[in-house]
Design a protein around this motif. Structure first.
Motif, PDB file in Angstrom:
ATOM      1  N   PRO A  63       0.836  -1.203   0.000  1.00 51.81           N
ATOM      2  CA  PRO A  63       0.000   0.000   0.000  1.00 51.81           C
ATOM      3  C   PRO A  63       0.870   1.252   0.000  1.00 51.81           C
ATOM      4  O   PRO A  63       1.982   1.259   0.531  1.00 51.81           O
ATOM      5  CB  PRO A  63      -0.809  -0.117   1.294  1.00 51.81           C
ATOM      6  N   GLU A  64       0.355   2.338  -0.611  1.00 52.50           N
ATOM      7  CA  GLU A  64       1.111   3.589  -0.644  1.00 52.50           C
ATOM      8  C   GLU A  64       1.281   4.156   0.752  1.00 52.50           C
ATOM      9  O   GLU A  64       2.368   4.566   1.128  1.00 52.50           O
ATOM     10  CB  GLU A  64       0.403   4.612  -1.525  1.00 52.50           C
ATOM     11  N   ASP A  65       0.201   4.203   1.491  1.00 54.93           N
ATOM     12  CA  ASP A  65       0.254   4.723   2.856  1.00 54.93           C
ATOM     13  C   ASP A  65      -0.416   3.708   3.771  1.00 54.93           C
ATOM     14  O   ASP A  65      -1.640   3.673   3.866  1.00 54.93           O
ATOM     15  CB  ASP A  65      -0.446   6.078   2.941  1.00 54.93           C
ATOM     16  N   PRO A  66       0.357   2.868   4.445  1.00 57.62           N
ATOM     17  CA  PRO A  66      -0.243   1.798   5.253  1.00 57.62           C
ATOM     18  C   PRO A  66      -1.111   2.300   6.400  1.00 57.62           C
ATOM     19  O   PRO A  66      -1.976   1.589   6.883  1.00 57.62           O
ATOM     20  CB  PRO A  66       0.954   1.031   5.797  1.00 57.62           C
ATOM     21  N   GLU A  67      -0.901   3.533   6.833  1.00 54.52           N
ATOM     22  CA  GLU A  67      -1.691   4.044   7.956  1.00 54.52           C
ATOM     23  C   GLU A  67      -3.113   4.402   7.538  1.00 54.52           C
ATOM     24  O   GLU A  67      -4.033   4.313   8.331  1.00 54.52           O
ATOM     25  CB  GLU A  67      -0.995   5.261   8.554  1.00 54.52           C
ATOM     26  N   GLU A  68      -3.315   4.815   6.287  1.00 57.95           N
ATOM     27  CA  GLU A  68      -4.640   5.237   5.843  1.00 57.95           C
ATOM     28  C   GLU A  68      -5.482   4.069   5.344  1.00 57.95           C
ATOM     29  O   GLU A  68      -6.537   3.778   5.888  1.00 57.95           O
ATOM     30  CB  GLU A  68      -4.513   6.282   4.738  1.00 57.95           C
ATOM     31  N   ASP A  69      -5.018   3.433   4.288  1.00 58.22           N
ATOM     32  CA  ASP A  69      -5.817   2.369   3.672  1.00 58.22           C
ATOM     33  C   ASP A  69      -4.884   1.240   3.267  1.00 58.22           C
ATOM     34  O   ASP A  69      -4.018   1.421   2.423  1.00 58.22           O
ATOM     35  CB  ASP A  69      -6.557   2.910   2.440  1.00 58.22           C
ATOM     36  N   ASN A  70      -5.075   0.081   3.847  1.00 60.01           N
ATOM     37  CA  ASN A  70      -4.208  -1.044   3.523  1.00 60.01           C
ATOM     38  C   ASN A  70      -4.949  -2.128   2.750  1.00 60.01           C
ATOM     39  O   ASN A  70      -4.530  -3.269   2.734  1.00 60.01           O
ATOM     40  CB  ASN A  70      -3.573  -1.632   4.786  1.00 60.01           C
TER      41      ASN A  70
END
Length: 65
Positions: free
Chosen positions: A29-36
């Motif tokens: 994922p590009e940003d694991p904290e937002e949307d995985n």
């Protein structure tokens, strides 16, 4: 349906199922904290994405015309 058709569909289904874990572990994922959920979506949708890439290679991008 003939036996050839059954063999083709079972082979296509087998390739699809065997590719799921491969694509799941290949994509991050590009940003694991937002949307995985990106890797799991890609793992299930890879045949459609492959067709879109092939279409864009054959037809080309017409957005800049």
């Amino acid at each position: 349906m003939s036996n050839d058709g059954i063999y083709f569909l079972s082979g296509a289904f087998t390739v699809y199922v065997l590719a799921l874990p491969l694509f799941y572990h290949m994509v991050e994922p590009e940003d694991p904290e937002e949307d995985n959920s990106g890797p799991i979506k890609f793992a299930f949708m890879w045949p459609l994405i492959a067709l879109e890439v092939i279409y864009r290679i054959v037809v080309g991008e017409n957005n800049n015309d």
